[in-house]
Design an enzyme around this catalytic site. Structure first.
Site, short mmCIF file in Angstrom:
data_model
loop_
_atom_site.label_atom_id
_atom_site.label_comp_id
_atom_site.label_asym_id
_atom_site.label_seq_id
_atom_site.Cartn_x
_atom_site.Cartn_y
_atom_site.Cartn_z
N SER A 100 3.37 -1.78 10.37
CA SER A 100 4.81 -1.78 10.63
C SER A 100 5.51 -3.10 10.27
CB SER A 100 5.10 -1.38 12.08
OG SER A 100 4.65 -0.04 12.30
N HIS A 109 -9.45 1.25 4.58
CA HIS A 109 -8.17 1.41 5.28
C HIS A 109 -8.37 2.35 6.47
CE1 HIS A 109 -4.12 2.74 6.20
NE2 HIS A 109 -3.74 1.57 5.72
N ASN A 149 0.87 -1.17 0.00
CA ASN A 149 0.00 0.00 0.00
C ASN A 149 0.91 1.22 0.00
OD1 ASN A 149 -1.80 2.04 0.49
ND2 ASN A 149 -2.28 1.42 2.60
N GLU A 160 -5.35 -4.78 10.55
CA GLU A 160 -4.34 -3.75 10.75
C GLU A 160 -4.67 -2.93 11.99
OE1 GLU A 160 -2.17 -2.67 6.88
OE2 GLU A 160 -4.00 -1.49 6.94
N GLU A 211 -6.76 4.79 7.56
CA GLU A 211 -6.59 6.23 7.29
C GLU A 211 -7.85 6.81 6.66
OE1 GLU A 211 -2.88 5.71 5.28
OE2 GLU A 211 -1.99 5.20 7.22
N GLY A 269 2.26 2.57 10.58
CA GLY A 269 3.19 3.68 10.39
C GLY A 269 3.90 4.13 11.67
N LYS A 274 0.09 4.26 -0.37
CA LYS A 274 -0.57 5.48 0.14
C LYS A 274 -0.31 6.64 -0.83
CE LYS A 274 -0.12 3.42 4.63
NZ LYS A 274 -0.07 3.55 6.06
P1 PGA Z 1 2.80 0.55 7.56
O1 PGA Z 1 1.35 0.72 6.90
O2 PGA Z 1 3.38 -0.74 7.01
O3 PGA Z 1 3.59 1.76 7.10
O4 PGA Z 1 2.63 0.50 9.04
C1 PGA Z 1 0.51 -0.39 6.73
C2 PGA Z 1 -0.78 0.04 6.08
O5 PGA Z 1 -1.25 1.15 6.38
O6 PGA Z 1 -1.37 -0.69 5.27
#
Ligand code: PGA
Length: 270
Positions: free
Chosen positions: A223, A105, A14, A177, A107, A183, A16
């Site tokens: 992460s 997601h 992903n 997640e 976010e 993140g 983003k």
């Molecule tokens: P990250 O994001 O690996 O940077 O923690 C995962 C995601 O948001 O799908």
């Protein structure tokens, strides 16, 4: 277990809101040679998926056209077309060669305010267009600290699947997640991820009856990097990973793919 119960591991990127078209093409040029041995096989294992921003989908699709790497989008609207300024329809994604789309997601739920009801409509619309939705669920830190993680993820799973029929459920991928792990560099403990994912499977079984979840892939995300992915992939419950930050670097993403292959070398029903 029959053929339909084979859950091919899925490593999904992903990106983003990262990478211009030029940066996307540089990624593709660097990534392919790193995973050539894996891509050369007749029967790609694990399945690799990259979800760039909408603007990079055409370039990535052409760059990877002759390789078994799937392309997906990070979001979708639930109507086919019409007066929906700024939105992108499932048909448009299909037209660009997308096979998957991330839906719900964290976010989008927590930063943009997308509701569970909208997420369910997007899952439905993706399936109608022949796209596989990657339905994201996950608890916040407060919910985990209050002991609500299992319930929250069960509720989000049930709501996300509310418009999906049992015979379609194998086309849905669920990504667990935890919001606090995304993140932040603080991944979940593999035991905790496995516990939630087992509960998500039980929820899928309770929605459809029987053992429907045997055909549904459930990923871990939050992460994930080359230094920790093995600890997730060696858990029987976890079928792959959804990776944000660590997927932006072609060498690191290739390392992730090769680690999944080594952790899950099986090519037959388990
Ligand atoms: P990250 O994001 O690996 O940077 O923690 C995962 C995601 O948001 O799908």
């Amino acid at each position: 277990m029959g053929e339909s119960q084979l859950r091919v591991p899925l490593l999904a990127a992903n990106w983003k809101m990262n990478k211009t078209v030029g940066e996307t093409l540089s990624f593709a040029g660097a990534f392919i040679p790193e995973v050539q041995s894996l891509l050369d096989s007749q029967d790609p294992w694990p399945e690799i998926l990259i979800c760039p921003p909408f603007t990079s989908i055409p370039a990535l699709s052409s760059a990877l056209a002759s390789y078994p790497v799937a392309i997906g989008a990070q979001d979708v609207y639930w109507q086919e077309k019409g007066a929906f300024t700024g939105e992108i329809s499932p048909l448009m994604l299909k037209d660009l060669g997308c096979r998957y789309v991330i839906v719900g997601h964290s976010e989008r739920r927590h930063v943009i305010g997308e509701t569970g009801e909208l997420v369910a409509k997007k899952v439905r619309a993706a399936l109608d267009a022949g796209l596989k939705p990657v339905l994201c669920v996950g608890e916040t830190l407060v919910q985990r600290e209050q002991g609500d993680a299992l319930k929250v993820n069960a509720d989000m799973t049930r709501e996300g699947l509310s418009l999906v029929k049992r015979e379609e459920s194998s086309h849905v991928v669920i990504a667990y997640e935890p919001v606090w792990a995304i993140g932040t560099g603080k991944e979940a403990r593999p035991d905790d991820a496995a516990e939630v994912i087992s509960h998500i499977r039980e929820t899928v079984d309770s929605v459809y009856g029987g053992n429907a979840s045997e055909d549904v892939r459930v990923l871990y995300g939050g992460s994930v990097k080359s230094g920790n992915i093995r600890s997730f992939m060696t858990r029987e419950e976890i079928d792959g990973a959804l990776v944000g930050g660590a997927s932006l670097d072609p060498v690191e993403f290739a390392r992730l793919a090769l680690t999944v292959l080594r952790a899950r070398p099986d090519r037959r029903a388990r």
